[in-house]
Design an enzyme around this catalytic site. Structure first.
Site, short mmCIF file in Angstrom:
data_model
loop_
_atom_site.label_atom_id
_atom_site.label_comp_id
_atom_site.label_asym_id
_atom_site.label_seq_id
_atom_site.Cartn_x
_atom_site.Cartn_y
_atom_site.Cartn_z
N GLU A 29 73.51 49.80 27.74
CA GLU A 29 73.32 48.45 28.16
C GLU A 29 72.67 47.40 27.08
O GLU A 29 71.48 47.96 26.57
CB GLU A 29 72.63 48.23 29.51
CG GLU A 29 72.90 46.82 30.06
CD GLU A 29 72.20 46.35 31.10
OE1 GLU A 29 71.47 47.45 31.73
OE2 GLU A 29 72.21 45.61 31.67
N GLU A 41 66.87 45.96 24.32
CA GLU A 41 66.07 44.89 24.64
C GLU A 41 65.33 44.18 23.45
O GLU A 41 64.70 45.01 22.80
CB GLU A 41 65.16 44.84 26.08
CG GLU A 41 65.60 44.19 27.34
CD GLU A 41 65.81 42.81 26.96
OE1 GLU A 41 65.23 42.04 26.18
OE2 GLU A 41 66.74 42.00 27.58
N ASP A 58 73.32 35.62 25.75
CA ASP A 58 73.34 34.22 25.09
C ASP A 58 73.41 33.14 26.30
O ASP A 58 74.27 32.32 26.12
CB ASP A 58 74.66 33.90 24.10
CG ASP A 58 74.55 35.21 23.21
OD1 ASP A 58 73.72 35.40 22.48
OD2 ASP A 58 75.70 35.60 22.84
N LYS A 83 75.88 27.51 22.85
CA LYS A 83 76.24 26.15 22.29
C LYS A 83 76.87 26.62 20.89
O LYS A 83 76.43 27.65 20.37
CB LYS A 83 75.03 25.18 21.78
CG LYS A 83 73.93 24.82 22.73
CD LYS A 83 74.24 23.52 23.28
CE LYS A 83 73.51 22.88 24.26
NZ LYS A 83 72.61 23.36 25.17
N ASP A 135 78.65 33.73 32.85
CA ASP A 135 78.91 32.57 33.95
C ASP A 135 78.98 31.39 33.14
O ASP A 135 78.88 30.27 33.96
CB ASP A 135 77.85 32.40 34.98
CG ASP A 135 76.29 32.38 34.36
OD1 ASP A 135 76.19 32.24 33.14
OD2 ASP A 135 75.32 32.24 35.32
N THR A 182 73.33 41.70 39.19
CA THR A 182 71.92 41.77 38.22
C THR A 182 71.23 40.50 38.57
O THR A 182 71.64 39.69 39.32
CB THR A 182 72.32 41.43 36.56
OG1 THR A 182 72.82 40.05 36.43
CG2 THR A 182 73.18 42.60 36.11
N LYS A 183 70.03 40.57 38.17
CA LYS A 183 68.82 39.70 38.44
C LYS A 183 69.36 38.08 38.18
O LYS A 183 69.45 37.07 38.91
CB LYS A 183 67.56 39.87 38.01
CG LYS A 183 66.55 38.78 38.33
CD LYS A 183 65.37 39.14 37.98
CE LYS A 183 64.20 37.92 38.17
NZ LYS A 183 62.82 38.20 37.54
N GLU A 226 72.56 37.34 37.31
CA GLU A 226 73.62 36.77 37.79
C GLU A 226 73.27 36.39 39.69
O GLU A 226 73.96 35.21 39.86
CB GLU A 226 74.60 38.21 38.31
CG GLU A 226 75.84 38.15 38.65
CD GLU A 226 76.52 39.60 38.50
OE1 GLU A 226 75.72 40.67 38.71
OE2 GLU A 226 77.86 39.53 38.35
C1 LIG Z 1 70.44 36.01 30.26
S1 LIG Z 1 69.19 37.45 30.26
C2 LIG Z 1 70.21 38.64 31.02
C3 LIG Z 1 69.61 39.86 31.38
C4 LIG Z 1 70.39 40.60 32.46
N1 LIG Z 1 71.42 41.47 31.57
C5 LIG Z 1 70.92 40.28 33.73
O1 LIG Z 1 71.90 39.90 33.66
O2 LIG Z 1 69.80 40.05 34.40
C6 LIG Z 1 69.86 37.90 28.42
C7 LIG Z 1 68.77 39.00 28.37
O3 LIG Z 1 69.44 39.63 26.72
C8 LIG Z 1 68.09 39.92 25.92
N2 LIG Z 1 68.78 39.90 24.54
C9 LIG Z 1 69.02 38.51 23.89
N3 LIG Z 1 69.52 38.82 22.69
C10 LIG Z 1 69.63 40.08 22.46
C11 LIG Z 1 70.09 41.07 21.53
N4 LIG Z 1 70.43 40.71 20.38
N5 LIG Z 1 69.62 42.26 21.53
C12 LIG Z 1 69.24 42.92 22.68
N6 LIG Z 1 68.92 42.01 23.93
C13 LIG Z 1 68.94 40.82 23.65
C14 LIG Z 1 67.34 38.93 26.12
O4 LIG Z 1 65.95 39.27 25.92
C15 LIG Z 1 67.36 38.98 27.81
O5 LIG Z 1 66.49 39.68 28.53
#
Ligand SMILES: C[S@@+](CC[C@H](N)C(=O)[O-])C[C@H]1O[C@@H](n2cnc3c(N)ncnc32)[C@H](O)[C@@H]1O
Length: 333
Positions: free
Chosen positions: A36, A61, A111, A115, A147, A183-184, A186
């Site tokens: 993941e 992460e 992301d 943008k 989303d 997910t949180k 989501e």
């Molecule tokens: C919008 S959050 C979504 C978190 C989770 N997947 C959820 O749906 O609740 C995006 C996550 O991706 C991580 N992230 C962003 N760019 C990343 C990268 N290049 N490699 C690993 N994680 C990354 C961020 O730290 C963040 O925790």
């Protein structure tokens, strides 16, 4: 104060795990590997690991807070088949994950500040998708949720034309997937009126390029002569920048070590696959005016091509400023 008898799992990062990663060092046994990317609070990762004990799960992460939460959750639930790694997805794809070694990739809500101008840093882009495809086993899958409508359209464009991937749905994406763990991020989106766009692509047998995992080189060093003391070298130091072989090197500061015999140089080395922030040491050798320049163990520096060039840059500068010369070098040609 009570002390738990359960062993604490070692913290994992791109700088501490084997390149390439070895499942047998992280898990009790080798099983199909599921990755993941960007696991956030870790609930989805832990749910998958708990409900699918015959697979091993790696979460990638970049957030330290997310890492701590997932580590605590894995400890609490006693899950032997889940390990989070503090690592950019791109670094894992280049250094940790071998071609055809992953059964499934799951990417939920990457992301969030999408943008068009952020293209270079975006997770879903053609080059990264090509690497994801290479790392998947034939028959494996890439599962993505977003989303953001514009992100979904962009992802559809890239995924539907990616060699080696086949859309497993009859539409560009599905608006919902029954039985999916929410997910949180989501859940928050649902509360705020946003909707998911769900993708599932299978890895078919179409032959694709398999860029090999980038391994570490032997540790670099330079032997040189310079007619200055460490204190004089540090006093003459000025920050320097160099771009060479795709690496951007910045040497930021120089210090004397506590015995005032050696110098330490703080460096940031950015390569397409990894960024590192570490120290290079200049230490005196037995011979008169002879020095060695090498990486320190501070920050677990990995011996990449960029690090070789950084050691070379510092060594050449010292030889130059000290009116001396490089006597020998162990760096990649
Ligand atoms: C919008 S959050 C979504 C978190 C989770 N997947 C959820 O749906 O609740 C995006 C996550 O991706 C991580 N992230 C962003 N760019 C990343 C990268 N290049 N490699 C690993 N994680 C990354 C961020 O730290 C963040 O925790």
């Amino acid at each position: 104060m009570s002390v738990s008898s359960r062993p604490v799992l070692p913290k994992l990062s791109a700088l501490t795990v084997d390149w390439p990663l070895r499942q047998e060092k992280l898990f009790p046994g080798i099983q199909p590997l599921i990755v993941e990317i960007g696991f956030g609070n870790g609930d989805y990762l832990l749910h998958l690991a708990e409900t699918r004990p015959s697979c091993n799960f790696i979460g990638l992460e970049i957030s330290s807070q997310s890492m701590a939460k997932a580590e605590a959750g894995i400890e609490k639930r006693g899950l032997p088949n889940a390990r989070p790694i503090h690592c950019r997805a791109e670094t894992a794809l280049w250094h940790l994950l071998e071609p055809q070694s992953v059964r499934e990739f799951h990417i939920n809500y990457p992301d969030p500040w999408f943008k068009k101008r952020h293209g270079r840093r975006r997770l879903i882009q053609r080059g990264t998708v090509a690497l994801l495809t290479s790392r998947l086993e034939v028959g494996g899958s890439l599962q993505l949720a977003t989303d953001i409508r514009a992100y979904a359209e962009m992802a559809h464009d890239i995924l539907s034309s990616a060699p080696g991937l086949q859309n497993e749905y009859d539409a560009p994406w599905l608006p919902e997937v029954s039985g999916r763990f929410t997910t949180k991020y989501e859940e928050k989106g649902f509360r705020e009126g946003r909707r998911g766009h769900y993708f599932r692509y299978g890895r078919d047998e179409f032959p694709v390029a398999h860029p090999p995992v980038i391994k570490e080189f032997a540790m670099p060093h330079l032997l040189l002569q310079a007619q200055l003391s460490a204190a004089e070298i540090v006093a003459r130091f000025e920050p320097m920048k160099r771009s060479v072989d795709g690496a951007h090197i910045a040497v930021l500061h120089a210090w004397l070590d506590e015995k005032r015999a050696a110098a330490l140089f703080e460096v940031v080395v950015e390569e397409p696959s990894i960024s590192q922030h570490t120290m290079i040491m200049l230490a005196p050798r037995a011979g008169d005016g002879e020095w060695i320049v090498k990486l320190t163990t501070i920050g677990h520096a990995r011996s990449t091509l960029g690090m070789h060039r950084a050691v070379e840059a510092v060594g050449e500068w010292v030889a130059d400023v000290g009116d001396g010369k490089v006597l020998a070098r162990r760096v990649r040609g």
